[in-house]
Design a protein around this motif. Structure first.
Motif, PDB file in Angstrom:
ATOM      1  N   MET A   1     140.297   4.274  72.602  1.00 55.87           N
ATOM      2  CA  MET A   1     139.355   3.454  72.851  1.00 55.87           C
ATOM      3  C   MET A   1     139.345   2.413  71.813  1.00 55.87           C
ATOM      4  O   MET A   1     138.374   1.663  71.300  1.00 55.87           O
ATOM      5  N   ALA A   2     140.236   1.987  71.028  1.00 48.99           N
ATOM      6  CA  ALA A   2     140.366   1.171  70.035  1.00 48.99           C
ATOM      7  C   ALA A   2     140.118  -0.323  70.748  1.00 48.99           C
ATOM      8  O   ALA A   2     139.317  -1.076  69.770  1.00 48.99           O
ATOM      9  N   ILE A   3     140.418  -0.627  71.658  1.00 51.49           N
ATOM     10  CA  ILE A   3     140.201  -1.914  72.502  1.00 51.49           C
ATOM     11  C   ILE A   3     138.837  -2.186  72.349  1.00 51.49           C
ATOM     12  O   ILE A   3     138.556  -3.426  72.183  1.00 51.49           O
ATOM     13  N   VAL A   4     138.015  -1.501  72.672  1.00 55.16           N
ATOM     14  CA  VAL A   4     136.298  -1.442  72.733  1.00 55.16           C
ATOM     15  C   VAL A   4     136.012  -1.532  71.434  1.00 55.16           C
ATOM     16  O   VAL A   4     135.150  -2.565  71.029  1.00 55.16           O
ATOM     17  N   ALA A   5     136.237  -0.863  70.471  1.00 53.69           N
ATOM     18  CA  ALA A   5     135.835  -1.113  68.943  1.00 53.69           C
ATOM     19  C   ALA A   5     136.227  -2.430  68.351  1.00 53.69           C
ATOM     20  O   ALA A   5     135.557  -3.124  67.686  1.00 53.69           O
ATOM     21  N   LEU A   6     137.682  -2.772  68.675  1.00 55.52           N
ATOM     22  CA  LEU A   6     138.143  -4.167  68.262  1.00 55.52           C
ATOM     23  C   LEU A   6     137.216  -5.282  68.944  1.00 55.52           C
ATOM     24  O   LEU A   6     136.856  -6.259  68.093  1.00 55.52           O
ATOM     25  N   THR A   7     137.057  -5.258  70.221  1.00 55.10           N
ATOM     26  CA  THR A   7     136.428  -6.312  70.820  1.00 55.10           C
ATOM     27  C   THR A   7     134.842  -6.307  70.073  1.00 55.10           C
ATOM     28  O   THR A   7     134.431  -7.500  70.013  1.00 55.10           O
ATOM     29  N   SER A   8     134.260  -5.324  70.133  1.00 50.11           N
ATOM     30  CA  SER A   8     132.890  -5.444  69.530  1.00 50.11           C
ATOM     31  C   SER A   8     132.866  -5.845  67.978  1.00 50.11           C
ATOM     32  O   SER A   8     132.148  -6.634  67.805  1.00 50.11           O
ATOM     33  N   GLU A  74     147.448  -4.060  73.605  1.00 49.51           N
ATOM     34  CA  GLU A  74     147.509  -4.510  75.087  1.00 49.51           C
ATOM     35  C   GLU A  74     148.981  -4.489  75.366  1.00 49.51           C
ATOM     36  O   GLU A  74     149.465  -3.936  76.440  1.00 49.51           O
ATOM     37  N   LYS A  75     149.997  -4.845  74.489  1.00 52.38           N
ATOM     38  CA  LYS A  75     151.351  -4.731  74.787  1.00 52.38           C
ATOM     39  C   LYS A  75     151.870  -3.376  74.879  1.00 52.38           C
ATOM     40  O   LYS A  75     152.455  -2.941  76.010  1.00 52.38           O
ATOM     41  N   PHE A  76     151.487  -2.452  74.213  1.00 51.66           N
ATOM     42  CA  PHE A  76     151.778  -0.747  74.291  1.00 51.66           C
ATOM     43  C   PHE A  76     151.142  -0.453  75.503  1.00 51.66           C
ATOM     44  O   PHE A  76     151.840   0.525  76.190  1.00 51.66           O
ATOM     45  N   GLY A  81     152.589   2.604  76.827  1.00 55.27           N
ATOM     46  CA  GLY A  81     152.523   3.446  75.774  1.00 55.27           C
ATOM     47  C   GLY A  81     153.845   3.548  75.082  1.00 55.27           C
ATOM     48  O   GLY A  81     154.976   3.275  75.464  1.00 55.27           O
ATOM     49  N   GLY A  82     153.588   4.072  73.694  1.00 58.43           N
ATOM     50  CA  GLY A  82     154.545   4.412  72.832  1.00 58.43           C
ATOM     51  C   GLY A  82     154.770   5.879  72.545  1.00 58.43           C
ATOM     52  O   GLY A  82     155.389   6.164  71.536  1.00 58.43           O
ATOM     53  N   GLY A  83     154.098   6.888  73.206  1.00 62.39           N
ATOM     54  CA  GLY A  83     154.291   8.081  72.889  1.00 62.39           C
ATOM     55  C   GLY A  83     152.849   8.644  71.915  1.00 62.39           C
ATOM     56  O   GLY A  83     151.847   7.629  71.740  1.00 62.39           O
ATOM     57  N   ALA A  84     153.083   9.877  71.272  1.00 61.52           N
ATOM     58  CA  ALA A  84     151.807  10.281  70.661  1.00 61.52           C
ATOM     59  C   ALA A  84     151.709   9.626  69.303  1.00 61.52           C
ATOM     60  O   ALA A  84     150.750   9.253  68.917  1.00 61.52           O
ATOM     61  N   GLU A  85     152.939   9.039  68.815  1.00 59.98           N
ATOM     62  CA  GLU A  85     152.334   8.381  67.461  1.00 59.98           C
ATOM     63  C   GLU A  85     151.659   6.978  67.675  1.00 59.98           C
ATOM     64  O   GLU A  85     150.584   6.643  67.083  1.00 59.98           O
ATOM     65  N   ILE A  86     151.907   6.369  69.034  1.00 56.96           N
ATOM     66  CA  ILE A  86     151.179   5.293  69.434  1.00 56.96           C
ATOM     67  C   ILE A  86     149.293   5.733  69.454  1.00 56.96           C
ATOM     68  O   ILE A  86     148.547   4.838  69.214  1.00 56.96           O
ATOM     69  N   ASN A  87     149.407   6.652  70.168  1.00 55.40           N
ATOM     70  CA  ASN A  87     148.054   7.462  70.534  1.00 55.40           C
ATOM     71  C   ASN A  87     147.284   7.692  69.165  1.00 55.40           C
ATOM     72  O   ASN A  87     145.902   7.225  69.028  1.00 55.40           O
ATOM     73  N   ASP A  88     148.012   8.175  68.021  1.00 55.60           N
ATOM     74  CA  ASP A  88     147.433   8.371  66.968  1.00 55.60           C
ATOM     75  C   ASP A  88     147.110   7.150  66.117  1.00 55.60           C
ATOM     76  O   ASP A  88     145.893   7.025  65.536  1.00 55.60           O
ATOM     77  N   LEU A  89     147.996   6.166  66.243  1.00 55.72           N
ATOM     78  CA  LEU A  89     147.548   4.646  65.785  1.00 55.72           C
ATOM     79  C   LEU A  89     146.355   4.099  66.289  1.00 55.72           C
ATOM     80  O   LEU A  89     145.360   3.702  65.868  1.00 55.72           O
ATOM     81  N   GLU A  90     146.284   4.478  67.801  1.00 59.68           N
ATOM     82  CA  GLU A  90     145.276   3.922  68.532  1.00 59.68           C
ATOM     83  C   GLU A  90     143.595   4.524  67.782  1.00 59.68           C
ATOM     84  O   GLU A  90     142.761   3.812  67.765  1.00 59.68           O
ATOM     85  N   ILE A  91     143.804   5.831  67.788  1.00 62.13           N
ATOM     86  CA  ILE A  91     142.717   6.491  66.989  1.00 62.13           C
ATOM     87  C   ILE A  91     142.416   5.768  65.514  1.00 62.13           C
ATOM     88  O   ILE A  91     141.114   5.611  65.504  1.00 62.13           O
ATOM     89  N   LEU A 142     148.777  -3.167  61.192  1.00 62.59           N
ATOM     90  CA  LEU A 142     149.743  -3.987  61.544  1.00 62.59           C
ATOM     91  C   LEU A 142     151.132  -3.660  61.263  1.00 62.59           C
ATOM     92  O   LEU A 142     152.173  -3.593  62.118  1.00 62.59           O
ATOM     93  N   GLU A 143     151.235  -3.311  59.926  1.00 60.59           N
ATOM     94  CA  GLU A 143     152.594  -2.999  59.566  1.00 60.59           C
ATOM     95  C   GLU A 143     153.074  -1.641  60.162  1.00 60.59           C
ATOM     96  O   GLU A 143     154.186  -1.404  60.670  1.00 60.59           O
ATOM     97  N   MET A 144     152.161  -0.733  60.311  1.00 61.41           N
ATOM     98  CA  MET A 144     152.489   0.689  61.111  1.00 61.41           C
ATOM     99  C   MET A 144     152.797   0.371  62.490  1.00 61.41           C
ATOM    100  O   MET A 144     153.814   1.100  63.028  1.00 61.41           O
ATOM    101  N   LEU A 145     152.159  -0.623  63.101  1.00 61.84           N
ATOM    102  CA  LEU A 145     152.527  -1.132  64.476  1.00 61.84           C
ATOM    103  C   LEU A 145     153.805  -1.597  64.682  1.00 61.84           C
ATOM    104  O   LEU A 145     154.595  -1.434  65.668  1.00 61.84           O
TER     105      LEU A 145
END
Length: 677
Positions: A1-8, A74-76, A81-91, A142-145
């Protein structure tokens, strides 16, 4: 739900800081000029106390980094998606955004309320430090992404599952119920002569599980279609992303027995080798091609190039989302599939059973409940009937099924997740927001749009009112078969809408697991304080439902509270609230000693006027919507003129026993005065 938090967070920065300066904004400018909104930001007074360039620069830098994070997410998401790593980054991104917004707004609150002995100088220093830390954390994310992006690119398409020749689920051998008119209309479109010499596209559009594939199959297999077209082929596109060449290979394989014909040189040089082979086998022939399960409208742009133009040829597609912009240069007909009515639903249910079973009184006893829970969706009806036909204790098995429908749903969650992840960022959050409303409830569009605007979901666009942009968001969700139209107004626009129960189950689950929504069933906790939920989510909604689990977070401050129950016993921290919807009077009576903490409110909807509401309105410079519905005494109440003082007020709705003097100044942002007297 990173999109929601970023939008807010981005919306807060824009409203409190960027909108109250005369500098260019990183997003498109609003219709109202900056000068007209100069005093609207809560931090305007702080900006005047120091050189604003430094503070503005920090806010602008943070905002740009947030935009980049949002674009990466949005791209991922849209790429699967990019797997578990991306999910962890999203959190991590979600937690960062929630924490940063809390810190910023708490400092703004302390400055404005003069609490904790804060001096303006100290408030400024703390704010600068928070903005620096937030920008630093955003840069690290951003660097991690970027590193993760490089790894994903190396994977390429190796892990993509290609199953183009498989067919979507359709219950062969069953009698189609309630689709005879659909089939007749589509058949007529198949056989009509097209004088423009272009292959006509016929789109069967509807929600997942509504029976698009079954309808297309019944048309495709009809003898009249087989005799009318020289070439007839069916391609089912996979749910996973695939390169368009694979679709062309599947198409070529299905027509491999057709003799290729010579074509002109100017056509040959404009096509790829695969496109050329397909084109040669279809040239000078009438054909009907079914593209079942077309997820991505952009795929059509590649496929149509290898389809020769001919007046008798047709392309039949099934999809949840038909984007007519992708078909601008071709003649098309769209058939939107409706849900089955109660009689059709029961006919389908009985068709799955044996004739003897369908007449049994034991099924008649649960008829109304089955029809209510399935809501006319054929896939649900079929699944329920198949399970009930295999058991002895109908009542007991139905209770189990009913709970599964309410808690988990029957629709494939992986497919629903893919549809959700494909949503543009600006409607992604709006989709999740439907979870704050009770399941199967009919939602007022004007209320929904005002809430979206208050939450900061709607992007400011030049020469467009926020409400009009928000309506376009709703229309996109309708076009994608995610939201249903309940009624239209006299002007033809959507008046009320709803979400199908199975879609609502998915929506609430997605929002709850991300710590954004907590939908509390107040019937599960009679007489018990609900304060444990007060700091567990951003959107706290109180209504009766069948969910029996909650995802609670200890450090997420509520921003929005929805009361769909008369008087739940709950107390919440007030200073960060921005939405209070359908609030019962007892809630405010319990909070009357803390009215001064309500300084971030943008939306207030109350059952009746109460003493102190005028004060709350007057101190909320960002208040956009005020709704006062009823009045217990029924006597006419004259409201104080303070309700006009909020510079951002856009909508004022008053019940039929209230009166108020007109404002003494121009209200340039005002949109709606709804007042029955």
């Amino acid at each position: 739900m990173a999109i929601v938090a970023l939008t807010s967070l981005m919306s807060t920065l824009e409203l409190e800081f960027l909108q109250s300066t005369s500098r260019p904004r990183p997003r498109p400018k609003p219709r109202v000029s900056v000068d007209e909104t100069h005093e609207s930001g809560l931090m305007c007074s702080l900006l005047k106390r120091e050189p604003s360039v430094s503070l503005y620069g920090k806010v602008e830098m943070l905002h740009k980094k947030l935009c980049s994070l949002q674009a990466f997410l949005e791209k991922f998401k849209r790429g699967g998606g990019g797997g578990a790593e991306i999910n962890d980054l999203e959190i991590k991104i979600r937690d960062f955004a929630l924490k940063a917004e809390d810190h910023i707004e708490i400092q703004v609150s302390n400055f404005l309320l003069g609490k904790d002995g804060w001096h303006p100088q100290k408030a400024s220093q703390e704010l600068h430090q928070t903005l620096r830390e937030a920008a630093k954390n955003a840069a690290e994310l951003l660097e991690m992404l970027n590193e993760e992006d490089d790894e994903v690119k190396m994977v390429g398409y190796e892990n993509v599952k290609l199953t183009g020749s498989s067919q979507s689920q359709c219950f062969e051998g069953r009698i189609m119920v309630g689709r005879h008119h659909d089939r007749t209309v589509i058949n007529n479109s198949l056989f009509d002569v097209d004088e423009y010499g272009k292959p006509r596209v016929i789109a069967i559009v509807g929600m997942m599980g509504i029976g698009k594939t079954c309808l297309a199959r019944s048309i495709y297999n009809h003898p009249s279609v087989a005799s009318h077209f020289q070439v007839r082929t069916w391609i089912t596109l996979p749910q996973e992303y695939q390169h368009v060449d694979q679709t062309l290979r599947d198409l070529l394989s299905s027509i491999s027995g057709v003799e290729p014909k010579p074509i002109s040189i100017h056509i040959m040089i404009s096509l790829s080798p695969l496109q050329l082979e397909v084109y040669q086998r279809l040239a000078s022939r009438s054909y009907v091609i079914v593209l079942d399960n077309l997820w991505d409208n952009s795929a059509w742009n590649h496929i149509q190039r290898c389809l020769p133009r001919g007046g008798r040829s047709r392309i039949l597609i099934t999809t949840t989302h038909f984007d007519k912009k992708s078909y601008a240069d071709i003649k098309f007909y769209k058939r939107k599939m409706a849900f089955l009515d109660p009689n059709e639903s029961w006919d389908l249910f009985c068709n799955i059973l044996s004739p003897k079973e369908s007449m049994a009184p034991k099924f008649e006893k649960i008829r109304s409940e089955v029809l209510e829970k399935c809501e006319g969706l054929p896939q649900l009806i079929v699944e329920v009937a198949k399970r009930l036909s295999k058991c002895n204790n109908i009542q007991q098995e139905w209770k189990k099924i009913e709970k599964e429908l309410e808690l988990l749903g029957v629709l494939d969650r992986s497919v629903l997740a893919r549809i959700y992840n494909q949503l543009p960022k600006y409607v992604n959050v709006c989709f999740l927001y439907f979870g704050v409303f009770p399941k199967r409830s009919e939602i007022s569009v004007k209320t929904l749009i005002r809430l979206w605007v208050a939450e900061g979901f709607v992007e400011l666009l030049e020469h467009k009112e926020l409400e009009n942009v928000a309506y376009e968001y709703l229309q996109e969700l309708v076009d994608r078969s995610l939201i249903l139209i309940s009624s239209r107004g006299s002007n033809g626009k959507i008046k009320t809408c709803k979400m199908h129960g199975n879609m609502h189950t998915f929506c609430v689950g997605e929002a709850q697991k991300g710590g954004i929504l907590c939908a509390v069933n107040i019937m599960q906790f009679p007489g018990v304080s609900l304060n444990a939920f007060a700091n567990s989510c951003r959107w706290l909604s109180l209504y009766t439902h069948s969910f029996d689990y909650y995802v609670l977070f200890d450090t997420i401050n509520s921003r929005s509270i929805f009361f769909f129950h008369e008087n739940p016993e709950i107390s919440v921290p007030l200073k960060l609230l921005r939405v209070l919807a359908s609030v019962p009077p007892p809630f405010f009576r319990r909070m009357q000693m803390h009215f001064g903490d309500f300084i971030f409110l943008r939306y207030i909807s109350v059952a009746q006027w109460f003493e102190g509401l005028d004060y709350i309105v007057s101190i909320n410079s960002n208040l956009q919507t005020l709704v006062v519905s009823g009045n217990e005494s029924q006597a006419t109440v004259r409201l104080p003129s303070k309700i006009w003082e909020s510079p951002q007020l856009r909508h004022l709705e008053l019940g039929n026993s209230y009166t108020v003097d007109p404002p003494s100044v121009d209200k340039k942002s005002f949109q709606t005065l709804s007042w029955m007297n």
